[in-house]
Design an enzyme around this catalytic site. Structure first.
Site, short mmCIF file in Angstrom:
data_model
loop_
_atom_site.label_atom_id
_atom_site.label_comp_id
_atom_site.label_asym_id
_atom_site.label_seq_id
_atom_site.Cartn_x
_atom_site.Cartn_y
_atom_site.Cartn_z
N ILE A 14 -17.48 -56.46 39.67
CA ILE A 14 -18.59 -57.15 39.13
C ILE A 14 -18.69 -58.43 39.18
O ILE A 14 -19.82 -59.04 39.67
CB ILE A 14 -18.90 -56.41 37.68
CG1 ILE A 14 -19.12 -55.20 37.79
CG2 ILE A 14 -20.64 -57.05 37.56
CD1 ILE A 14 -19.35 -54.47 36.52
N LYS A 43 -7.79 -59.02 46.90
CA LYS A 43 -8.93 -59.59 45.82
C LYS A 43 -9.43 -61.00 46.10
O LYS A 43 -10.55 -61.23 45.92
CB LYS A 43 -8.27 -59.58 44.47
CG LYS A 43 -8.98 -59.76 43.29
CD LYS A 43 -8.24 -59.43 42.09
CE LYS A 43 -9.02 -59.67 40.87
NZ LYS A 43 -8.42 -59.65 39.61
N MET A 78 -17.07 -61.95 32.42
CA MET A 78 -16.87 -60.57 33.06
C MET A 78 -15.41 -60.18 32.99
O MET A 78 -15.11 -59.22 33.29
CB MET A 78 -17.23 -60.54 34.56
CG MET A 78 -18.86 -60.83 34.73
SD MET A 78 -19.66 -59.35 34.10
CE MET A 78 -20.51 -60.27 32.86
N SER A 119 -20.07 -52.52 27.43
CA SER A 119 -19.83 -51.25 28.15
C SER A 119 -20.46 -50.02 27.67
O SER A 119 -20.62 -49.95 26.37
CB SER A 119 -18.33 -50.90 28.27
OG SER A 119 -18.06 -49.77 28.91
N TYR A 148 -10.38 -49.27 24.65
CA TYR A 148 -11.34 -50.36 25.46
C TYR A 148 -12.88 -50.19 24.74
O TYR A 148 -13.54 -51.21 24.81
CB TYR A 148 -11.56 -49.71 26.88
CG TYR A 148 -12.45 -50.28 27.81
CD1 TYR A 148 -12.64 -51.58 28.03
CD2 TYR A 148 -13.55 -49.38 28.04
CE1 TYR A 148 -13.46 -52.03 28.79
CE2 TYR A 148 -14.52 -50.00 28.64
CZ TYR A 148 -14.49 -51.29 29.21
OH TYR A 148 -15.32 -51.97 29.89
N LYS A 152 -15.10 -53.51 23.08
CA LYS A 152 -16.47 -53.79 23.22
C LYS A 152 -17.40 -53.86 22.21
O LYS A 152 -18.43 -54.62 22.06
CB LYS A 152 -16.72 -53.17 24.64
CG LYS A 152 -16.02 -53.58 25.91
CD LYS A 152 -16.14 -54.87 26.58
CE LYS A 152 -15.55 -55.12 27.72
NZ LYS A 152 -15.82 -56.54 28.06
N ASN A 179 -22.12 -46.61 35.13
CA ASN A 179 -21.06 -46.38 36.04
C ASN A 179 -21.41 -47.26 37.53
O ASN A 179 -22.27 -46.84 38.03
CB ASN A 179 -21.00 -44.73 36.51
CG ASN A 179 -20.41 -44.06 35.31
OD1 ASN A 179 -20.69 -43.98 34.21
ND2 ASN A 179 -19.27 -43.49 35.83
N VAL A 180 -20.69 -48.37 37.45
CA VAL A 180 -21.32 -49.40 38.41
C VAL A 180 -20.39 -48.70 39.70
O VAL A 180 -19.36 -48.65 39.56
CB VAL A 180 -20.88 -50.61 38.08
CG1 VAL A 180 -21.41 -51.79 39.09
CG2 VAL A 180 -21.49 -51.08 36.82
N LYS A 188 -9.22 -52.03 42.86
CA LYS A 188 -9.17 -51.17 41.61
C LYS A 188 -8.24 -50.03 41.60
O LYS A 188 -8.40 -49.42 40.40
CB LYS A 188 -10.66 -51.10 40.98
CG LYS A 188 -11.48 -52.20 40.71
CD LYS A 188 -12.98 -52.03 40.16
CE LYS A 188 -13.23 -50.96 39.02
NZ LYS A 188 -12.65 -51.83 37.72
N ARG A 225 -24.02 -38.64 35.30
CA ARG A 225 -23.55 -40.01 34.81
C ARG A 225 -24.77 -40.85 35.29
O ARG A 225 -25.50 -40.48 36.45
CB ARG A 225 -22.22 -40.51 35.76
CG ARG A 225 -20.97 -39.84 35.23
CD ARG A 225 -20.51 -40.45 33.76
NE ARG A 225 -19.15 -40.19 33.64
CZ ARG A 225 -18.92 -38.84 32.91
NH1 ARG A 225 -19.74 -38.01 32.86
NH2 ARG A 225 -17.62 -38.71 32.53
N TYR A 290 -13.82 -35.87 27.51
CA TYR A 290 -14.61 -35.93 28.86
C TYR A 290 -16.12 -35.97 28.53
O TYR A 290 -16.87 -35.21 27.94
CB TYR A 290 -14.37 -35.14 29.86
CG TYR A 290 -14.69 -35.31 31.13
CD1 TYR A 290 -14.23 -36.07 32.08
CD2 TYR A 290 -15.85 -34.72 31.54
CE1 TYR A 290 -14.82 -36.41 33.44
CE2 TYR A 290 -16.54 -34.86 32.67
CZ TYR A 290 -15.94 -35.65 33.64
OH TYR A 290 -16.37 -35.95 35.03
#
Length: 332
Positions: A14, A43, A78, A119, A148, A152, A179-180, A188, A225, A290
């Site tokens: 991102i 990267k 970010m 997030s 995680y 956030k 979900n980007v 990644k 999603r 999930y």
């Protein structure tokens, strides 16, 4: 004379798309703070097409800010540990909360603007919906499913609390990314979007595999999603920088839940292939946690004035496949 925008994590997925968007507009010189890793992992290529004005490693961050204080107009934070399966909670909180807190305070004390990545993981299983209510009580009621998401959520509450107490930067905004997907995510590995993960098979018309459903009433591949194209994420950040009166925590998604089967079919069709999807059992270790549904309520973002349409799943996947995944040079 352009002012300076610092993008932490700016060589990542991102972050590099934000850096590309801002560099192309020309209002800001763009500095990037990140680690690049091995040269053959590519990267660095996430930045190679753009006029980056400066580059620094994360351990140099506050020394660099001290030297460039007069030039920096905005910090776009970010950088984070974004893996939901990272086992070291101390490492997560140091990266995702402590560093964010220190950057927030740096900006508040010097009157600099601050935009950061939150997030959708803050919502946990989503039992309370996906309303980006900025009330402290609403933020405290969220129950993330992993460290995680908790890190956030912890920082979102900190940022809102500081604003209530009058200790905020002149503009501050937290973006709850859903979900980007999109270009520059190749580094990644297993954290890539499903679209990127299935591309090698779907692009050749081979069968791809998705998780079976283990919930009554939900078809295999019917898990939903909110898939949002990274171009839209970068546009929201650019809009915020043009709209300095807007602050707060905002959902950033398409606003429309779609199934994994829809996503996979869109990848096949963008490649001119017939969809071929098989399903396999979800690992037992993740079945209980999930998520079967996420959908961003983007009403607060709209009411704040962001009016641009979000890219549909089919249009976003078509652009991603044809301009990037299927190209000899897949980088933005």
């Amino acid at each position: 004379m352009p002012r300076l925008a610092l993008v932490t994590g700016g060589a990542g997925f991102i972050g590099s798309n934000i850096a590309a968007r801002l560099a192309a507009a020309g209002r800001f010189d763009v500095a990037v703070c990140d680690w690049l890793g091995a040269a053959d992992e590519g990267k660095w290529r996430n930045l190679a097409k753009h006029p980056i004005a400066d580059f620094l490693a994360p351990e140099q961050l506050f020394d660099w800010l001290g030297r460039r204080e007069a030039d920096v107009e905005v910090v776009i934070h970010m950088g984070a540990i974004s893996s939901t399966t990272e086992p070291d909670a101390d490492r997560i909180v140091q990266s995702n909360f402590v560093l964010s807190r220190d950057l927030h305070r740096w900006c508040a004390e010097r009157g600099r603007r601050f935009v950061y990545a939150s997030s959708a993981a803050t919502y946990g299983a989503g039992e309370q919906g996906f309303d980006d209510d900025n009330a402290l009580a609403a933020l405290a009621a969220l129950r993330p499913l992993n460290a995680y998401g908790w890190s956030k959520a912890l920082f979102d509450a900190f940022a809102v609390r500081e604003a209530v107490r009058g200790h905020a930067p002149p503009q501050w905004a937290g973006l709850k990314f859903f979900n980007v997907y999109g270009p520059n995510e190749g580094h990644k590995g297993p954290m890539k979007s499903v679209a990127a993960q299935i591309w090698p098979q779907a692009g050749k018309g081979e069968t791809v595999r998705l998780f079976k459903s283990h919930r009554p009433g939900v078809a295999d591949g019917g898990q939903l999603r909110d898939f949002v194209y990274v171009r839209d994420a970068a546009e929201v950040v650019a809009w915020l920088l043009e709209t300095p009166g807007v602050s707060g925590v905002f959902n950033l998604g398409s606003g429309k839940a779609r199934s994994f089967a829809d996503l996979a079919s869109a990848v096949f069709r963008a490649a001119g292939q017939i969809p071929r999807i098989d399903y396999f059992d979800m690992p037992e270790a993740i079945r209980e946690k999930y998520q079967y549904f996420t959908e961003a309520d983007i009403g607060r973002l709209r009411r704040a004035g962001f009016a641009a349409p979000m890219t549909s799943l089919e249009d976003g996947i078509a652009d991603y496949v044809r301009r990037y995944l299927a190209a000899a040079d897949p980088y933005r």
